[in-house]
Design an enzyme around this catalytic site. Structure first.
Site, PDB file in Angstrom:
ATOM      1  CE  LYS A 191      49.238  39.580 -46.408  1.00 42.50           C
ATOM      2  NZ  LYS A 191      48.962  38.859 -45.276  1.00 42.50           N
ATOM      3  CD  GLN A 225      48.382  36.211 -43.177  1.00 42.86           C
ATOM      4  OE1 GLN A 225      49.228  37.426 -43.505  1.00 42.86           O
ATOM      5  NE2 GLN A 225      48.714  35.197 -44.356  1.00 42.86           N
ATOM      6  CG  ASP A 243      42.705  40.034 -46.174  1.00 41.93           C
ATOM      7  OD1 ASP A 243      43.187  40.563 -47.172  1.00 41.93           O
ATOM      8  OD2 ASP A 243      42.161  39.599 -44.880  1.00 41.93           O
TER       9      ASP A 243
HETATM   10  N1  GUN Z   1      46.228  33.901 -45.813  1.00 37.93           N
HETATM   11  C1  GUN Z   1      47.043  34.019 -46.785  1.00 37.93           C
HETATM   12  N2  GUN Z   1      46.661  34.837 -48.086  1.00 37.93           N
HETATM   13  C2  GUN Z   1      45.643  35.557 -47.323  1.00 37.93           C
HETATM   14  C3  GUN Z   1      45.006  37.064 -47.330  1.00 37.93           C
HETATM   15  O1  GUN Z   1      45.142  37.290 -48.472  1.00 37.93           O
HETATM   16  N3  GUN Z   1      44.747  37.351 -46.080  1.00 37.93           N
HETATM   17  C4  GUN Z   1      44.696  37.056 -45.086  1.00 37.93           C
HETATM   18  N4  GUN Z   1      43.722  37.993 -44.280  1.00 37.93           N
HETATM   19  N5  GUN Z   1      45.015  36.162 -44.991  1.00 37.93           N
HETATM   20  C5  GUN Z   1      45.988  35.173 -45.673  1.00 37.93           C
END
Ligand code: GUN
Length: 296
Positions: free
Chosen positions: A54, A98, A121
């Protein structure tokens, strides 16, 4: 195999290119650089890989990337204090915590402490409610990526029968809301659904988001249907670790009209949509027009 294979990797690269173009324009015309903060608590290896990826792509599209790596035993109050600081920081337009969080932290409380306008998100309860009532919101990245690929492939989705297999808050439920928003007739199916194969065979659009490797086989698929495979499962086969989806690719591709592969389908779209959401959040925060085609 008869199905068109939808190239999510190429599509995601195109979306990131569009985002980069808008970012360059924001910097040039307004002196604004969109900023994304990612918070990782602990050192789960899969999460570390996601966060690194990311960060790299955020910088590649010209945005500010800020990473906060906190120890696994971080107190909830300290995490909430960091989020409050990021909420108040004008350089930060998107905040992602996350998941999963270590067990001693209340994920719902933490997610709902993020400013909904910075919740890239789309997990904050306000954004969930806005999406559910058809109002402007931040939309969860994976379902948004699926929607973009479906719109690109079909043009209009109006009147199509969509079956979403899986009822998670992150994928299944928001996916169903988005498809409803595009005037599909939507069924949410799950592990307790009676005669799941027959329900799935009614779908023009079949979204597999169950988290069970290769559970959806060709006999679940209507001839010519579009299969969107959200699963990312690591399995051992022939002594090797392999990445497979929730759909069994070969048997589904023999029947479907179009299908997303794993890897290289939905996966790359998730990060591309995170960047798109960060751009959208930045435009909204500054009272600027939102980029077209990058939101629901
Ligand atoms: N963990 C795995 N995929 C995601 C996501 O799309 N967002 C977040 N915040 N955590 C994750």
């Amino acid at each position: 195999m008869s199905a068109v294979v939808i190239d999510g990797k190429a599509f995601a690269a195109k979306v990131r290119g569009q985002v980069a173009g808008h970012v360059a324009q924001l910097v040039r015309d307004h002196g604004i650089t969109p900023g994304l903060a990612v918070v990782l608590v602990g050192s789960d290896p899969a999460s570390e890989v996601y966060v690194k990826s990311k960060g790299k792509m955020t910088v590649e599209v010209g945005m500010l990337s800020v990473e906060h790596k906190l120890p696994v035993d971080t107190a909830e109050a300290d995490l909430l204090a960091l989020i409050a600081k990021l909420n108040a920081d004008p350089k930060i337009h998107g905040i992602l915590v996350q998941l999963p969080l270590p067990g001693h932290l209340n994920s719902e409380l933490v997610i709902n402490s993020i400013d909904p306008a910075k919740d890239v998100d789309g997990f904050h309860i306000s954004n969930v409610g806005l999406l559910g009532t058809g109002q402007k919101s931040m939309v969860p990245c994976t379902p948004l990526g699926c929607l973009m690929m479906l719109r690109d492939h079909h043009g209009s989705l109006s009147g199509l029968n969509a079956v979403v297999v899986g009822r998670s808050n992150i994928v299944g439920k928001p996916m169903a809301q988005l498809l409803l928003g595009d005037s599909c007739t939507v069924t949410i199916a799950h592990s307790r659904t009676k005669d799941l194969a027959a329900v799935c065979r009614g779908a023009d659009i079949l979204v597999a988001a169950v988290g069970r490797p290769e559970m959806i086989t060709g006999d679940y698929v209507k001839s010519g249907a579009t299969v969107i495979d959200v699963g990312i499962n690591r399995i051992e086969r022939d002594g090797k670790t392999k990445l497979v989806g929730d759909a069994e690719f070969a048997s589904c591709a023999a029947v479907a009209g179009a299908i997303t592969p794993v890897p290289g389908g939905v996966g790359p779209m998730t990060i591309a949509c995170l960047l798109a959401n960060t751009l959208t959040a930045c435009c909204r925060a500054n009272g600027l027009a939102e980029p077209e085609g990058l939101t629901a």
